[in-house]
Write a protein that holds these residues in place. Sequence first.
Motif, PDB file in Angstrom:
ATOM      1  N   ARG A   1       0.835  -1.217   0.000  1.00 52.70           N
ATOM      2  CA  ARG A   1       0.000   0.000   0.000  1.00 52.70           C
ATOM      3  C   ARG A   1       0.859   1.252   0.000  1.00 52.70           C
ATOM      4  NH1 ARG A   1      -2.332   4.100   0.100  1.00 52.70           N
ATOM      5  NH2 ARG A   1      -4.537   4.513   0.496  1.00 52.70           N
ATOM      6  N   ALA A   2       1.996   1.176   0.709  1.00 58.35           N
ATOM      7  CA  ALA A   2       2.884   2.341   0.823  1.00 58.35           C
ATOM      8  C   ALA A   2       3.587   2.658  -0.504  1.00 58.35           C
ATOM      9  CB  ALA A   2       3.911   2.100   1.924  1.00 58.35           C
TER      10      ALA A   2
ATOM     11  N   ARG B   1      -7.347  -1.568   7.072  1.00 55.32           N
ATOM     12  CA  ARG B   1      -7.266  -0.148   6.720  1.00 55.32           C
ATOM     13  C   ARG B   1      -6.371   0.066   5.497  1.00 55.32           C
ATOM     14  NH1 ARG B   1      -6.126   1.185  11.627  1.00 55.32           N
ATOM     15  NH2 ARG B   1      -8.211   1.506  12.393  1.00 55.32           N
ATOM     16  N   CYS B   2      -5.367  -0.792   5.314  1.00 52.84           N
ATOM     17  CA  CYS B   2      -4.411  -0.604   4.212  1.00 52.84           C
ATOM     18  C   CYS B   2      -4.927  -1.151   2.881  1.00 52.84           C
ATOM     19  CB  CYS B   2      -3.067  -1.250   4.555  1.00 52.84           C
ATOM     20  SG  CYS B   2      -3.110  -3.048   4.698  1.00 52.84           S
TER      21      CYS B   2
ATOM     22  N   GLY C   1       1.990   3.136  -3.150  1.00 50.06           N
ATOM     23  CA  GLY C   1       1.076   3.948  -3.961  1.00 50.06           C
ATOM     24  C   GLY C   1      -0.012   4.566  -3.124  1.00 50.06           C
ATOM     25  N   ASP C   2      -1.151   4.789  -3.779  1.00 53.39           N
ATOM     26  CA  ASP C   2      -2.269   5.480  -3.135  1.00 53.39           C
ATOM     27  C   ASP C   2      -3.513   4.609  -3.050  1.00 53.39           C
ATOM     28  OD1 ASP C   2      -0.885   8.183  -3.211  1.00 53.39           O
ATOM     29  OD2 ASP C   2      -0.895   7.600  -5.317  1.00 53.39           O
ATOM     30  N   HIS C   3      -3.458   3.438  -3.649  1.00 56.75           N
ATOM     31  CA  HIS C   3      -4.636   2.573  -3.690  1.00 56.75           C
ATOM     32  C   HIS C   3      -4.151   1.131  -3.861  1.00 56.75           C
ATOM     33  CE1 HIS C   3      -8.273   0.611  -5.256  1.00 56.75           C
ATOM     34  NE2 HIS C   3      -8.962   1.637  -4.776  1.00 56.75           N
ATOM     35  N   LEU C   4      -4.627   0.249  -2.974  1.00 52.70           N
ATOM     36  CA  LEU C   4      -4.205  -1.162  -3.048  1.00 52.70           C
ATOM     37  C   LEU C   4      -5.412  -2.065  -3.288  1.00 52.70           C
ATOM     38  CD1 LEU C   4      -2.191  -3.516  -2.712  1.00 52.70           C
ATOM     39  CD2 LEU C   4      -2.599  -3.391  -0.235  1.00 52.70           C
TER      40      LEU C   4
END
Lengths: 163, 163
Positions: free
Chosen positions: A41-42, A79-80, A44-47
């Motif tokens: 997730r870190a 949450r991620c 980018g902005d969307h996983l």
Amino acid sequence: MSTRARNTPLSLVAQPGIRVLTYGTFDLFHIGHLRLLERLRALGDHLTVAVSTDEFNARKGKQAFIPFRDRLDIVSSLRCVDAVIAEHDWAQKREDIRRLGIDVFGMGDDWVGKFDELSDIARVVYLERTPDISSSAIKQSLRAHAPDGAVATSLPTPLARAS
Amino acid sequence: MSTRARNTPLSLVAQPGIRVLTYGTFDLFHIGHLRLLERLRALGDHLTVAVSTDEFNARKGKQAFIPFRDRLDIVSSLRCVDAVIAEHDWAQKREDIRRLGIDVFGMGDDWVGKFDELSDIARVVYLERTPDISSSAIKQSLRAHAPDGAVATSLPTPLARAS
């Protein structure tokens, strides 16, 4: 209201950003799964996480201990994780990448090199896995120990690692 | 800007709302844990989860399979969980309720009646657990099955339930 403010409209649509995709079974959800998903997730902005169905696992000769629906619901409760999809087939990855507008295709480093063929349409990354933990290790360790569930802390079991 | 809009200041501080608290070990995180936490969160606007430390479990004669730090991190990674704390002692609940401004103290219905004494300072609720799943059931079922981890779906095992 200043001229600057008037000339800077609020964006009502989220910027697209970097979209990340990964695949897995996520059986007996553990800290190694979480760490990998958080690090993906870190990037980018969307996983988006594709979770293998029980039928697909059966075709691979595998059987998850936890049913698909429960594995999917646990992954989607994180949450991620921004979205979940089902993984039905080996061949869907290229189509998923195009359909979902994926920028980064990421997997654990147990898969190094296996998905390099996708690098023509996405950045392909393999992230280091958390040492000494996996669904298989949990199953093996549980079977190797006493029926009361106790894990002798002095034993070099997979789960007696520093954390 | 209308008079109404001018007279309705935006609140910059979140309304306090209903604060919920629960306790547990959350070993081998499973769908029953998630369902319970989601339903507890739905009773209010903020959910704090107290996770039992390994030392506290040892005092109770229990030993979790997954280390405290990993159990804590998994629970805190859930979208339905707003805060986590450590559970060190039986006696801390009353103090936690006061310190954290808790309105609802909630547990699974395997604890019915056990915490009624706290009803002088919080609403005490016991929510139905997901049938046929628990950390103990997962451990027992894993031990009872073949070393390859396969669970025969025709067996009435705890995890072969409808989902």
